[in-house]
Design an enzyme around this catalytic site. Structure first.
Site, PDB file in Angstrom:
ATOM      1  N   GLU A 103      -2.209   2.981 -42.162  1.00  0.00           N
ATOM      2  CA  GLU A 103      -1.937   2.508 -40.809  1.00  0.00           C
ATOM      3  C   GLU A 103      -1.476   3.621 -39.855  1.00  0.00           C
ATOM      4  O   GLU A 103      -2.000   3.771 -38.751  1.00  0.00           O
ATOM      5  CB  GLU A 103      -0.806   1.506 -41.003  1.00  0.00           C
ATOM      6  CG  GLU A 103      -0.645   0.437 -40.064  1.00  0.00           C
ATOM      7  CD  GLU A 103       0.740  -0.190 -40.261  1.00  0.00           C
ATOM      8  OE1 GLU A 103       1.361  -0.093 -41.349  1.00  0.00           O
ATOM      9  OE2 GLU A 103       1.198  -0.768 -39.278  1.00  0.00           O
ATOM     10  N   THR A 125      -4.375   3.193 -48.873  1.00  0.00           N
ATOM     11  CA  THR A 125      -3.003   2.745 -49.120  1.00  0.00           C
ATOM     12  C   THR A 125      -2.984   1.927 -50.401  1.00  0.00           C
ATOM     13  O   THR A 125      -3.874   1.097 -50.616  1.00  0.00           O
ATOM     14  CB  THR A 125      -2.410   1.896 -47.972  1.00  0.00           C
ATOM     15  OG1 THR A 125      -1.221   1.260 -48.450  1.00  0.00           O
ATOM     16  CG2 THR A 125      -3.333   0.818 -47.469  1.00  0.00           C
ATOM     17  N   ILE A 126      -1.992   2.145 -51.219  1.00  0.00           N
ATOM     18  CA  ILE A 126      -1.886   1.309 -52.416  1.00  0.00           C
ATOM     19  C   ILE A 126      -1.531  -0.114 -52.009  1.00  0.00           C
ATOM     20  O   ILE A 126      -1.733  -1.048 -52.766  1.00  0.00           O
ATOM     21  CB  ILE A 126      -0.844   1.832 -53.448  1.00  0.00           C
ATOM     22  CG1 ILE A 126       0.573   1.805 -52.884  1.00  0.00           C
ATOM     23  CG2 ILE A 126      -1.215   3.201 -53.972  1.00  0.00           C
ATOM     24  CD1 ILE A 126       1.639   1.856 -53.963  1.00  0.00           C
ATOM     25  N   ASP A 127      -0.988  -0.289 -50.791  1.00  0.00           N
ATOM     26  CA  ASP A 127      -0.519  -1.615 -50.352  1.00  0.00           C
ATOM     27  C   ASP A 127      -1.661  -2.593 -50.047  1.00  0.00           C
ATOM     28  O   ASP A 127      -1.435  -3.798 -50.001  1.00  0.00           O
ATOM     29  CB  ASP A 127       0.337  -1.481 -49.092  1.00  0.00           C
ATOM     30  CG  ASP A 127       1.604  -0.684 -49.335  1.00  0.00           C
ATOM     31  OD1 ASP A 127       1.960  -0.486 -50.514  1.00  0.00           O
ATOM     32  OD2 ASP A 127       2.229  -0.242 -48.356  1.00  0.00           O
ATOM     33  N   ARG A 162      16.279 -12.612 -71.660  1.00  0.00           N
ATOM     34  CA  ARG A 162      16.714 -12.134 -70.351  1.00  0.00           C
ATOM     35  C   ARG A 162      15.746 -12.510 -69.240  1.00  0.00           C
ATOM     36  O   ARG A 162      14.571 -12.769 -69.488  1.00  0.00           O
ATOM     37  CB  ARG A 162      16.802 -10.603 -70.363  1.00  0.00           C
ATOM     38  CG  ARG A 162      18.046 -10.090 -71.030  1.00  0.00           C
ATOM     39  CD  ARG A 162      18.005  -8.578 -71.102  1.00  0.00           C
ATOM     40  NE  ARG A 162      19.224  -8.080 -71.689  1.00  0.00           N
ATOM     41  CZ  ARG A 162      19.346  -6.914 -72.312  1.00  0.00           C
ATOM     42  NH1 ARG A 162      18.303  -6.126 -72.439  1.00  0.00           N
ATOM     43  NH2 ARG A 162      20.503  -6.549 -72.796  1.00  0.00           N
ATOM     44  N   ARG A 266      18.119  -8.332 -65.637  1.00  0.00           N
ATOM     45  CA  ARG A 266      17.989  -6.892 -65.402  1.00  0.00           C
ATOM     46  C   ARG A 266      16.978  -6.649 -64.279  1.00  0.00           C
ATOM     47  O   ARG A 266      16.024  -7.418 -64.126  1.00  0.00           O
ATOM     48  CB  ARG A 266      17.458  -6.190 -66.659  1.00  0.00           C
ATOM     49  CG  ARG A 266      18.412  -6.220 -67.834  1.00  0.00           C
ATOM     50  CD  ARG A 266      19.519  -5.190 -67.663  1.00  0.00           C
ATOM     51  NE  ARG A 266      20.265  -5.014 -68.892  1.00  0.00           N
ATOM     52  CZ  ARG A 266      21.319  -5.746 -69.256  1.00  0.00           C
ATOM     53  NH1 ARG A 266      21.736  -6.726 -68.473  1.00  0.00           N
ATOM     54  NH2 ARG A 266      21.929  -5.491 -70.394  1.00  0.00           N
ATOM     55  N   HIS A 272       7.775   4.806 -57.272  1.00  0.00           N
ATOM     56  CA  HIS A 272       6.644   5.721 -57.089  1.00  0.00           C
ATOM     57  C   HIS A 272       5.770   5.888 -58.329  1.00  0.00           C
ATOM     58  O   HIS A 272       4.698   6.494 -58.234  1.00  0.00           O
ATOM     59  CB  HIS A 272       7.141   7.073 -56.587  1.00  0.00           C
ATOM     60  CG  HIS A 272       7.676   6.981 -55.191  1.00  0.00           C
ATOM     61  ND1 HIS A 272       8.929   6.499 -54.916  1.00  0.00           N
ATOM     62  CD2 HIS A 272       7.094   7.245 -53.998  1.00  0.00           C
ATOM     63  CE1 HIS A 272       9.112   6.493 -53.593  1.00  0.00           C
ATOM     64  NE2 HIS A 272       8.021   6.939 -53.025  1.00  0.00           N
TER      65      HIS A 272
HETATM   66  O1  F6P Z   1       2.639   2.901 -47.812  1.00  0.00           O
HETATM   67  C1  F6P Z   1       2.635   3.129 -49.154  1.00  0.00           C
HETATM   68  C2  F6P Z   1       4.021   3.027 -49.761  1.00  0.00           C
HETATM   69  O2  F6P Z   1       3.900   3.351 -51.125  1.00  0.00           O
HETATM   70  C3  F6P Z   1       4.721   1.679 -49.564  1.00  0.00           C
HETATM   71  O3  F6P Z   1       4.346   0.703 -50.492  1.00  0.00           O
HETATM   72  C4  F6P Z   1       6.166   2.090 -49.716  1.00  0.00           C
HETATM   73  O4  F6P Z   1       7.007   1.191 -49.024  1.00  0.00           O
HETATM   74  C5  F6P Z   1       6.207   3.442 -49.090  1.00  0.00           C
HETATM   75  O5  F6P Z   1       4.904   3.970 -49.174  1.00  0.00           O
HETATM   76  C6  F6P Z   1       7.193   4.391 -49.719  1.00  0.00           C
HETATM   77  O6  F6P Z   1       7.219   5.540 -48.940  1.00  0.00           O
HETATM   78  P1  F6P Z   1       7.847   6.935 -49.412  1.00  0.00           P
HETATM   79  O7  F6P Z   1       6.979   7.522 -50.471  1.00  0.00           O
HETATM   80  O8  F6P Z   1       7.849   7.750 -48.174  1.00  0.00           O
HETATM   81  O9  F6P Z   1       9.212   6.645 -49.956  1.00  0.00           O
END
Ligand code: F6P
Length: 342
Positions: A103, A125-127, A162, A266, A272
């Protein structure tokens, strides 16, 4: 032609596959010279340019991340930023730029294209929350990583009776959470699109445990919020695009579930890990198709467009469309996940 590439925003498995495809078709079919701008828009602003070739991408197809580096630098937040980008392109005799990003990166690309720059976008984007394309590469890999983790968590959760709260990425949309929840057999899936009622979540878990199942997996997207805003989830830190740094919903939710139900709970934050490592075969193929389509678009002079996947085909859409609207989880898909709640 002299064609530049950059990778901006959060990294994503498949970025190298896109660039490898651009370099291969650009060099061998079109006779292009390829260069890279290091660390996203930072390299464009600071004139950090490196030569690239087919050779630069040897062995990178299975490699996650981006060999060019990435950043969340926004030229429009820097004094004279857009002018510096234009200078870099002119000084290096760059005829066209392929911007690979989400984006934010594509938002900058759209503005620069509107100002007359020869830019083509590639969605990343992975999102998976870009509405102009049905899928982005990196998403399939991220979901698979989450599912692998959830599969493992099932056995340890069952051994200890759990509740496991698994926090996954997705700040505005819960695509990863919904897909991973369905594929991983989650007890509950919580996404940003649907503010959750903590009492209802606890009730679902309680009912499951009363039926004799003593372990539960709650998948929560990092951007999920409680209905009445009773559980604060945000820090005050923001990045250059004004996004609040998220994180913490998993821990808070785990504490709330344990307090309310008495079940040992938990929290696991996948973070990442979801963005790292080798892309799945699906993402390698999609990324390669996007790369080929991007260099073709450059040679067709289709500037101001982004390549996208629609109905299985790679098409070109206006760059502004790429960032106009956020793609949210289809309620019908969430209903599929809901059938298995409890
Ligand atoms: O936009 C991809 C993304 O992995 C989101 O899912 C996450 O919120 C963000 O980046 C994390 O960003 P950064 O790597 O800057 O902490």
């Amino acid at each position: 032609m002299r064609v530049a590439m950059l990778t901006g925003g959060g990294d994503c498995p498949g970025l190298n596959a896109v660039m490898r495809a651009v370099a291969r078709k650009g060099e061998t079919v079109y006779g292009d010279e390829i260069v890279g701008l290091r660390d996203g828009w930072r390299g464009a602003v600071e004139n950090d340019v490196v030569p690239l070739s087919v050779e630069s991408f040897r062995g990178t197809l299975p490699r996650g991340g981006t060999i060019l580096g990435s950043s969340r630098t926004n030229p429009y937040k820097i004094d004279g930023g857009p002018e510096a980008v234009k200078r870099t392109l002119a000084d290096n005799a760059i005829d066209a730029l392929i911007a690979i990003g989400g984006e934010d990166t594509l938002g900058v690309a759209a503005k620069l294209a509107a100002e007359g720059l020869a830019v083509v976008g590639v969605p990343k984007t992975i999102d998976n929350d870009l509405s102009a394309t049905e899928l982005t590469f990196g998403f399939d890999t991220a979901v698979q990583i989450c599912v692998d983790a959830i599969d493992r968590l099932h056995t340890t959760a069952e051994s200890h009776n759990r509740v496991m709260v698994v926090e996954v990425m997705g700040r505005h949309a819960g695509h990863i959470a919904t897909w991973a929840g369905i594929a991983g057999g989650a007890t509950v899936v919580l996404i940003p699109e649907r503010p959750f009622d903590i009492d209802e979540v606890c009730e679902v878990i309680r009912r499951r445990h009363e039926r004799g199942r003593y372990a539960s997996i709650v998948v929560v997207a990092e951007g999920a919020v409680p209905v009445e805003g009773t559980m604060a989830v945000q820090s005050d830190e923001v990045d250059e695009f004004g996004h609040v740094r998220l994180g913490g919903i998993g821990d808070r939710l785990a504490r709330a579930i344990e307090e309310r139900t008495g079940y040992e709970t938990r929290a696991i934050v996948l973070g990442h890990v979801q963005r790292g490592g080798t892309p799945t075969a699906f993402d390698r193929v999609l990324a390669t198709r996007f790369g080929i389509a991007a260099i073709d678009a450059v040679h067709d002079g289709a500037f101001g467009t982004m390549v996208a996947l629609r109905a299985g085909e790679i098409v070109r859409v206006p760059l502004e469309e790429a960032t106009a609207e956020l793609k949210l989880v289809d309620p019908k898909l969430y209903e599929v996940a809901e059938v298995f709640f409890g």
